[in-house]
Design a protein around this motif. Structure first.
Motif, PDB file in Angstrom:
ATOM      1  N   LYS A 133       0.830  -1.207   0.000  1.00 56.53           N
ATOM      2  CA  LYS A 133       0.000   0.000   0.000  1.00 56.53           C
ATOM      3  C   LYS A 133       0.865   1.258   0.000  1.00 56.53           C
ATOM      4  O   LYS A 133       0.555   2.240  -0.689  1.00 56.53           O
ATOM      5  CB  LYS A 133      -0.936   0.005   1.205  1.00 56.53           C
ATOM      6  CG  LYS A 133      -2.150  -0.892   1.050  1.00 56.53           C
ATOM      7  CD  LYS A 133      -3.133  -0.685   2.192  1.00 56.53           C
ATOM      8  CE  LYS A 133      -4.426  -1.476   1.952  1.00 56.53           C
ATOM      9  NZ  LYS A 133      -5.404  -1.255   3.031  1.00 56.53           N
ATOM     10  N   ALA A 134       1.952   1.242   0.754  1.00 57.54           N
ATOM     11  CA  ALA A 134       2.832   2.408   0.804  1.00 57.54           C
ATOM     12  C   ALA A 134       3.432   2.693  -0.570  1.00 57.54           C
ATOM     13  O   ALA A 134       3.508   3.852  -1.000  1.00 57.54           O
ATOM     14  CB  ALA A 134       3.936   2.191   1.837  1.00 57.54           C
ATOM     15  N   GLU A 138       3.022   5.973  -3.085  1.00 58.99           N
ATOM     16  CA  GLU A 138       4.152   6.648  -3.719  1.00 58.99           C
ATOM     17  C   GLU A 138       3.979   6.672  -5.239  1.00 58.99           C
ATOM     18  O   GLU A 138       4.257   7.681  -5.892  1.00 58.99           O
ATOM     19  CB  GLU A 138       5.467   5.962  -3.347  1.00 58.99           C
ATOM     20  CG  GLU A 138       6.697   6.699  -3.840  1.00 58.99           C
ATOM     21  CD  GLU A 138       7.994   6.086  -3.334  1.00 58.99           C
ATOM     22  OE1 GLU A 138       8.988   6.829  -3.275  1.00 58.99           O
ATOM     23  OE2 GLU A 138       8.002   4.877  -3.016  1.00 58.99           O
ATOM     24  N   ALA A 139       3.502   5.564  -5.803  1.00 63.22           N
ATOM     25  CA  ALA A 139       3.269   5.498  -7.245  1.00 63.22           C
ATOM     26  C   ALA A 139       2.253   6.546  -7.684  1.00 63.22           C
ATOM     27  O   ALA A 139       2.391   7.157  -8.757  1.00 63.22           O
ATOM     28  CB  ALA A 139       2.802   4.104  -7.636  1.00 63.22           C
ATOM     29  N   LEU A 140       1.229   6.781  -6.861  1.00 63.54           N
ATOM     30  CA  LEU A 140       0.232   7.798  -7.188  1.00 63.54           C
ATOM     31  C   LEU A 140       0.869   9.186  -7.227  1.00 63.54           C
ATOM     32  O   LEU A 140       0.523  10.011  -8.088  1.00 63.54           O
ATOM     33  CB  LEU A 140      -0.899   7.761  -6.163  1.00 63.54           C
ATOM     34  CG  LEU A 140      -2.080   8.712  -6.403  1.00 63.54           C
ATOM     35  CD1 LEU A 140      -2.823   8.338  -7.676  1.00 63.54           C
ATOM     36  CD2 LEU A 140      -3.032   8.691  -5.218  1.00 63.54           C
ATOM     37  N   ARG A 181       8.181  -2.453  -2.109  1.00 64.46           N
ATOM     38  CA  ARG A 181       7.975  -1.408  -1.108  1.00 64.46           C
ATOM     39  C   ARG A 181       8.187   0.004  -1.630  1.00 64.46           C
ATOM     40  O   ARG A 181       7.773   0.963  -0.972  1.00 64.46           O
ATOM     41  CB  ARG A 181       8.913  -1.638   0.074  1.00 64.46           C
ATOM     42  CG  ARG A 181       8.665  -2.935   0.831  1.00 64.46           C
ATOM     43  CD  ARG A 181       9.717  -3.131   1.914  1.00 64.46           C
ATOM     44  NE  ARG A 181       9.739  -2.022   2.876  1.00 64.46           N
ATOM     45  CZ  ARG A 181      10.727  -1.797   3.746  1.00 64.46           C
ATOM     46  NH1 ARG A 181      11.784  -2.600   3.751  1.00 64.46           N
ATOM     47  NH2 ARG A 181      10.657  -0.778   4.576  1.00 64.46           N
ATOM     48  N   TYR A 182       8.831   0.145  -2.779  1.00 61.45           N
ATOM     49  CA  TYR A 182       9.180   1.490  -3.260  1.00 61.45           C
ATOM     50  C   TYR A 182       8.776   1.661  -4.718  1.00 61.45           C
ATOM     51  O   TYR A 182       8.866   0.724  -5.521  1.00 61.45           O
ATOM     52  CB  TYR A 182      10.685   1.730  -3.103  1.00 61.45           C
ATOM     53  CG  TYR A 182      11.171   1.546  -1.688  1.00 61.45           C
ATOM     54  CD1 TYR A 182      10.840   2.470  -0.700  1.00 61.45           C
ATOM     55  CD2 TYR A 182      11.926   0.432  -1.335  1.00 61.45           C
ATOM     56  CE1 TYR A 182      11.278   2.290   0.611  1.00 61.45           C
ATOM     57  CE2 TYR A 182      12.361   0.245  -0.025  1.00 61.45           C
ATOM     58  CZ  TYR A 182      12.029   1.181   0.944  1.00 61.45           C
ATOM     59  OH  TYR A 182      12.440   1.003   2.227  1.00 61.45           O
ATOM     60  N   ALA A 183       8.367   2.895  -5.049  1.00 62.73           N
ATOM     61  CA  ALA A 183       7.960   3.185  -6.428  1.00 62.73           C
ATOM     62  C   ALA A 183       8.288   4.633  -6.781  1.00 62.73           C
ATOM     63  O   ALA A 183       7.555   5.296  -7.500  1.00 62.73           O
ATOM     64  CB  ALA A 183       6.472   2.915  -6.604  1.00 62.73           C
TER      65      ALA A 183
END
Length: 213
Positions: A133-134, A138-140, A181-183
């Motif tokens: 979700k995190a 970030e992707a958004l 976890r990261y985007a």
């Protein structure tokens, strides 16, 4: 990964499997699970000042058997949609966008508007990698940044400065649930999302500008 169907006043982006969608859509804001994202083209006559828009939309969705979808409202002709995709390494992002700038704004300011001025930028973007979700949040933000960059580069001038978006923009970010976890901008996911969204909004903005000439 995304199949597009146009049936005016509806535009549909359908996924191969249900995805987790994050948006601030009028009917399913926040995180939800959906197999499709819909655009509903509207005109001023569709939305009089005293209309309960939520109830109207619920009725429209039930009438057309589409209540499962995340819905975006737009006054831009849905026939003017732009579909783009971008790949970085083995990650693909797909973006479907409609772009209208008749109620463009500069961030931090507001321009007085009347009821004839409503346009919007609606963006649906999906990736084929599972996100936490995190990471999806970030992707958004990457999609929003790409949208803003494309609008700024379109050069729409307002009394308050160069436009950065509109007052009614909406973005829907779709992805499978997963462990990534990261985007952000340093990631392959962020690069793919950013390029797909930028290219779609940039082309849509130019199409809108040409339509006003």
């Amino acid at each position: 990964m995304m199949q597009v169907t146009l049936n005016r006043p509806w535009l549909e982006a359908r996924f191969d499997t249900p995805l987790r969608v994050l948006s601030w859509s009028i009917n399913k804001p926040g995180f939800t699970k959906a197999s499709r994202i819909l655009w509903r083209e509207v005109r001023n006559a569709d939305l009089p000042a005293d209309l309960d828009v939520d109830q109207w939309l619920d009725d429209e969705l039930r009438r057309t058997d589409q209540a499962d979808a995340v819905v975006l409202l737009t006054s831009r002709e849905v026939t003017a949609y732009v579909l783009k995709q971008a790949t970085c390494a083995d990650i693909m992002a797909v973006c479907l966008a409609t772009v209208g700038l008749s109620n463009a704004e500069r961030i931090g300011y507001r321009v007085p508007r009347n009821s004839q001025d409503w346009g919007t930028i609606n963006v649906a973007v999906s990736v084929d990698i599972g996100l936490t979700k995190a990471a999806q949040i970030e992707a958004l933000t990457i999609a929003a940044q790409a949208r803003t960059a494309a609008v700024m580069n379109a050069g729409v001038k307002l009394p308050t400065g160069r436009a950065t978006g509109t007052g009614t923009d909406c973005i829907a970010m779709a992805a499978p649930k997963g462990e990534q976890r990261y985007a952000g901008l340093h990631t392959e996911i962020g690069e793919a999302i950013g390029r797909a969204v930028y290219d779609a909004v940039a082309e849509g903005a130019q199409d809108w500008i040409k339509s006003r000439d």
